[in-house]
Design an enzyme around this catalytic site. Structure first.
Site, PDB file in Angstrom:
ATOM      1  CB  SER A 124      -7.103  -7.101  -5.655  1.00  0.00           C
ATOM      2  OG  SER A 124      -6.859  -6.037  -6.533  1.00  0.00           O
ATOM      3  CE1 TYR A 148      -1.414  -8.308  -4.970  1.00  0.00           C
ATOM      4  CE2 TYR A 148      -2.548  -7.119  -6.726  1.00  0.00           C
ATOM      5  CZ  TYR A 148      -2.439  -7.466  -5.391  1.00  0.00           C
ATOM      6  OH  TYR A 148      -3.361  -6.995  -4.484  1.00  0.00           O
ATOM      7  CE  LYS A 152      -4.132 -10.199  -3.297  1.00  0.00           C
ATOM      8  NZ  LYS A 152      -4.126 -10.521  -1.874  1.00  0.00           N
TER       9      LYS A 152
HETATM   10  P1  NAD Z   1       0.764  -4.310   3.423  1.00  0.00           P
HETATM   11  O1  NAD Z   1       1.994  -4.740   2.706  1.00  0.00           O
HETATM   12  O2  NAD Z   1       0.751  -3.013   4.124  1.00  0.00           O
HETATM   13  O3  NAD Z   1       0.318  -5.445   4.458  1.00  0.00           O
HETATM   14  C1  NAD Z   1       0.566  -6.806   4.257  1.00  0.00           C
HETATM   15  C2  NAD Z   1       1.194  -7.364   5.530  1.00  0.00           C
HETATM   16  O4  NAD Z   1       1.439  -8.761   5.366  1.00  0.00           O
HETATM   17  C3  NAD Z   1       2.540  -6.709   5.869  1.00  0.00           C
HETATM   18  O5  NAD Z   1       2.515  -6.292   7.215  1.00  0.00           O
HETATM   19  C4  NAD Z   1       3.562  -7.811   5.643  1.00  0.00           C
HETATM   20  O6  NAD Z   1       4.663  -7.694   6.527  1.00  0.00           O
HETATM   21  C5  NAD Z   1       2.742  -9.049   5.881  1.00  0.00           C
HETATM   22  N1  NAD Z   1       3.205 -10.249   5.173  1.00  0.00           N
HETATM   23  C6  NAD Z   1       3.521 -10.371   3.858  1.00  0.00           C
HETATM   24  N2  NAD Z   1       3.879 -11.630   3.578  1.00  0.00           N
HETATM   25  C7  NAD Z   1       3.776 -12.330   4.737  1.00  0.00           C
HETATM   26  C8  NAD Z   1       3.986 -13.684   5.085  1.00  0.00           C
HETATM   27  N3  NAD Z   1       4.411 -14.568   4.182  1.00  0.00           N
HETATM   28  N4  NAD Z   1       3.777 -14.057   6.369  1.00  0.00           N
HETATM   29  C9  NAD Z   1       3.353 -13.168   7.290  1.00  0.00           C
HETATM   30  N5  NAD Z   1       3.128 -11.873   7.032  1.00  0.00           N
HETATM   31  C10 NAD Z   1       3.339 -11.462   5.753  1.00  0.00           C
HETATM   32  O7  NAD Z   1      -0.426  -4.379   2.351  1.00  0.00           O
HETATM   33  P2  NAD Z   1      -1.935  -3.887   2.474  1.00  0.00           P
HETATM   34  O8  NAD Z   1      -2.108  -2.739   1.571  1.00  0.00           O
HETATM   35  O9  NAD Z   1      -2.321  -3.773   3.894  1.00  0.00           O
HETATM   36  O10 NAD Z   1      -2.654  -5.126   1.803  1.00  0.00           O
HETATM   37  C11 NAD Z   1      -3.226  -6.170   2.569  1.00  0.00           C
HETATM   38  C12 NAD Z   1      -3.835  -7.183   1.614  1.00  0.00           C
HETATM   39  O11 NAD Z   1      -4.806  -6.548   0.794  1.00  0.00           O
HETATM   40  C13 NAD Z   1      -2.816  -7.830   0.653  1.00  0.00           C
HETATM   41  O12 NAD Z   1      -3.149  -9.191   0.495  1.00  0.00           O
HETATM   42  C14 NAD Z   1      -3.050  -7.078  -0.641  1.00  0.00           C
HETATM   43  O13 NAD Z   1      -2.721  -7.838  -1.775  1.00  0.00           O
HETATM   44  C15 NAD Z   1      -4.550  -6.810  -0.578  1.00  0.00           C
HETATM   45  N6  NAD Z   1      -4.943  -5.641  -1.379  1.00  0.00           N
HETATM   46  C16 NAD Z   1      -4.360  -4.424  -1.148  1.00  0.00           C
HETATM   47  C17 NAD Z   1      -4.714  -3.335  -1.932  1.00  0.00           C
HETATM   48  C18 NAD Z   1      -4.082  -1.987  -1.711  1.00  0.00           C
HETATM   49  O14 NAD Z   1      -4.188  -1.126  -2.581  1.00  0.00           O
HETATM   50  N7  NAD Z   1      -3.423  -1.731  -0.586  1.00  0.00           N
HETATM   51  C19 NAD Z   1      -5.677  -3.479  -2.948  1.00  0.00           C
HETATM   52  C20 NAD Z   1      -6.259  -4.729  -3.144  1.00  0.00           C
HETATM   53  C21 NAD Z   1      -5.893  -5.813  -2.352  1.00  0.00           C
HETATM   54  C1  UD1 Z   2      -2.659  -0.751  -8.780  1.00  0.00           C
HETATM   55  C2  UD1 Z   2      -2.474  -2.121  -9.375  1.00  0.00           C
HETATM   56  C3  UD1 Z   2      -3.572  -3.037  -8.872  1.00  0.00           C
HETATM   57  C4  UD1 Z   2      -3.562  -3.059  -7.340  1.00  0.00           C
HETATM   58  C5  UD1 Z   2      -3.709  -1.630  -6.833  1.00  0.00           C
HETATM   59  C6  UD1 Z   2      -3.611  -1.558  -5.337  1.00  0.00           C
HETATM   60  C7  UD1 Z   2      -1.343  -1.717 -11.530  1.00  0.00           C
HETATM   61  C8  UD1 Z   2      -1.469  -1.778 -13.004  1.00  0.00           C
HETATM   62  N1  UD1 Z   2      -2.479  -2.026 -10.826  1.00  0.00           N
HETATM   63  O1  UD1 Z   2      -3.929  -0.272  -9.188  1.00  0.00           O
HETATM   64  O2  UD1 Z   2      -3.384  -4.351  -9.358  1.00  0.00           O
HETATM   65  O3  UD1 Z   2      -4.624  -3.853  -6.860  1.00  0.00           O
HETATM   66  O4  UD1 Z   2      -2.651  -0.823  -7.378  1.00  0.00           O
HETATM   67  O5  UD1 Z   2      -2.335  -1.907  -4.894  1.00  0.00           O
HETATM   68  O6  UD1 Z   2      -0.299  -1.422 -10.984  1.00  0.00           O
HETATM   69  N2  UD1 Z   2      -0.858   7.100 -11.283  1.00  0.00           N
HETATM   70  C9  UD1 Z   2      -0.131   8.173 -11.768  1.00  0.00           C
HETATM   71  N3  UD1 Z   2       1.104   8.409 -11.238  1.00  0.00           N
HETATM   72  C10 UD1 Z   2       1.641   7.635 -10.241  1.00  0.00           C
HETATM   73  C11 UD1 Z   2       0.875   6.542  -9.754  1.00  0.00           C
HETATM   74  C12 UD1 Z   2      -0.361   6.301 -10.314  1.00  0.00           C
HETATM   75  O7  UD1 Z   2      -0.578   8.890 -12.665  1.00  0.00           O
HETATM   76  O8  UD1 Z   2       2.769   7.891  -9.808  1.00  0.00           O
HETATM   77  C13 UD1 Z   2      -2.202   6.863 -11.828  1.00  0.00           C
HETATM   78  C14 UD1 Z   2      -2.372   5.520 -12.509  1.00  0.00           C
HETATM   79  O9  UD1 Z   2      -2.041   5.583 -13.868  1.00  0.00           O
HETATM   80  C15 UD1 Z   2      -3.865   5.245 -12.247  1.00  0.00           C
HETATM   81  C16 UD1 Z   2      -4.126   5.921 -10.906  1.00  0.00           C
HETATM   82  O10 UD1 Z   2      -3.085   6.873 -10.736  1.00  0.00           O
HETATM   83  O11 UD1 Z   2      -4.650   5.884 -13.232  1.00  0.00           O
HETATM   84  C17 UD1 Z   2      -4.119   4.951  -9.731  1.00  0.00           C
HETATM   85  O12 UD1 Z   2      -2.905   4.210  -9.746  1.00  0.00           O
HETATM   86  P1  UD1 Z   2      -2.487   3.223  -8.551  1.00  0.00           P
HETATM   87  O13 UD1 Z   2      -2.622   3.948  -7.264  1.00  0.00           O
HETATM   88  O14 UD1 Z   2      -1.147   2.646  -8.896  1.00  0.00           O
HETATM   89  O15 UD1 Z   2      -3.598   2.096  -8.557  1.00  0.00           O
HETATM   90  P2  UD1 Z   2      -4.121   1.159  -9.754  1.00  0.00           P
HETATM   91  O16 UD1 Z   2      -3.306   1.285 -10.970  1.00  0.00           O
HETATM   92  O17 UD1 Z   2      -5.577   1.360  -9.874  1.00  0.00           O
END
Ligand code: NAD
Ligand code: UD1
Length: 336
Positions: A124, A148, A152
């Site tokens: 991330s 979190y 990572k």
């Molecule tokens: P998500 O929660 O939708 O998907 C994660 C999946 O992993 C879920 O289906 C959950 O049931 C499964 N899971 C969690 N713990 C587990 C375990 N111990 N064993 C087996 N399965 C398990 O999340 P996502 O948005 O699809 O994210 C996927 C990956 O990408 C995560 O590692 C997350 O940290 C990373 N990531 C997500 C974002 C984002 O904004 N969505 C941003 C940066 C990184």
């Molecule tokens: C957040 C996490 C980041 C994670 C990412 C994806 C924090 C501080 N960071 O990023 O670690 O990798 O999600 O899961 O939580 N916002 C509003 N109102 C809301 C929600 C968000 O104004 O209800 C604004 C936030 O202030 C930000 C932008 O929208 O400026 C995006 O927010 P968000 O979607 O939560 O993502 P990040 O903060 O970038």
């Protein structure tokens, strides 16, 4: 290739499954359904026209993961499984260390036992901590601002050490920026439990009438309109980045950290406007104080992904909003 996708029924895992399967890879999905639903498997079958093999397991069950790798003749793993809510990680750090750190350690032990050495890891942009300059390139110093993010960062470091121990390892840490949108069928999408933490799912629920108004966290940042700027990337572009990373790793050994973003930042208010245009619905909002831990702006330098993966995002903001709205309209949040 034969691939195992941990967290394969989650938001990013399910979209990546579509792209990898349609590109001809043979997939096995593994998940414990802690943050996804079994119904996703049926929806993937509808999209793909065939079922995907599935193993219900926790990645911390090393024996079961080893067995899955061996039974299916897996050649590479894409590791999505983990917990991802920043606020929750502050309240329950041990849960995050157990799921993310212990889970990855268990997976790596299983991979070693099964002689599988190719891994794409869901990292991330959070590993960059407070941006010291923009756009963020992969040389930017890394740090953690919450548990979190620390998981990572530690996982990236574990993977780096592992790759140094044995040249057989081929590892890509993909540093995602802000994934949004959904598959254009609307059958799969982002389906958060409870009140969404992230901007896009919250905006979707306001437009759908599920929540009264968005709280905009601060309008006094040093950005063009004062609201936070982020690099939103369509989840299908992100999914295609995994396909490109697997292809890249076929010809590379070692450890590689690569940003997956668009390089373009949008403010919260720009997101609201774009979503109103895509959905035809008003999105009410109130300006409230800044959210602790938020930064003003965060967006990627994407040259490394272009150079190494021959990949770049192609879907723009209107499509991100239209696809997220379509998934909502097809009743994503009530999927059971
Ligand atoms: P998500 O929660 O939708 O998907 C994660 C999946 O992993 C879920 O289906 C959950 O049931 C499964 N899971 C969690 N713990 C587990 C375990 N111990 N064993 C087996 N399965 C398990 O999340 P996502 O948005 O699809 O994210 C996927 C990956 O990408 C995560 O590692 C997350 O940290 C990373 N990531 C997500 C974002 C984002 O904004 N969505 C941003 C940066 C990184
Ligand atoms: C957040 C996490 C980041 C994670 C990412 C994806 C924090 C501080 N960071 O990023 O670690 O990798 O999600 O899961 O939580 N916002 C509003 N109102 C809301 C929600 C968000 O104004 O209800 C604004 C936030 O202030 C930000 C932008 O929208 O400026 C995006 O927010 P968000 O979607 O939560 O993502 P990040 O903060 O970038």
């Amino acid at each position: 290739m034969k691939l195992l996708l941990t967290g394969g029924t989650g938001f990013i895992g399910s979209h990546t499954a579509v792209v990898l399967s349609q590109a001809g890879h043979e997939l096995v999905l593994l998940d414990n359904f802690s943050n996804s639903k079994q119904a996703v498997l049926g929806r993937l079958e509808t999209i793909l026209g065939h079922a995907l093999p599935f193993v219900q397991a926790d990645v911390r069950d090393t024996a079961k993961v080893t067995q899955a790798l061996q039974t299916h003749g897996i050649q590479a793993v894409v590791h999505f499984a983990g917990l991802k809510a920043v606020g929750e990680s502050v309240a329950q750090p041990l849960n995050y260390f157990a799921n993310n750190l212990q889970g990855t350690l268990s997976l790596l032990q299983a991979m070693q036992a099964a002689q599988v050495h190719q891994l794409v890891f869901s990292s991330s942009a959070t590993v960059y901590g407070e941006p010291q300059y923009l756009p963020l390139d992969e040389q930017h110093p890394t740090s953690a601002t919450n548990p979190y993010g620390r998981t990572k960062l530690h996982i990236e470091e574990m993977l780096h050490d592992l790759s140094a121990s044995n040249p057989a390892w081929r590892i890509a840490c993909l540093r995602y920026f802000n994934p949004v949108g959904a598959h254009d069928s609307g059958l799969i999408g982002e389906d958060p439990n409870g009140i969404p933490n992230n901007l896009m799912p919250f905006v979707v629920q306001v437009a759908a009438g599920i929540r009264p108004a968005l709280q905009v966290f601060g309008n006094d940042y040093d950005t063009p309109d004062g609201t936070g700027v982020r690099d939103y990337i369509h989840v299908m572009d992100l999914a295609q980045g995994h396909l490109a990373a697997l292809h890249f790793l076929n010809a590379q050994t070692g450890w590689h950290a690569i940003n997956l973003g668009t390089g373009q930042g949008y403010s919260v208010l720009e997101m609201v406007k774009a979503f109103e245009a895509a959905s035809g619905k008003p999105v009410a909002f109130n300006i409230v104080p800044r959210r602790p831990g938020d930064v003003a702006s965060c967006y990627a330098k994407v040259d490394k992904a272009q150079a190494l993966l021959n990949w770049q995002a192609s879907r723009g903001l209107p499509q991100m909003c239209e696809d997220a709205w379509r998934a909502q309209q097809r009743n994503m949040p009530s999927t059971t």
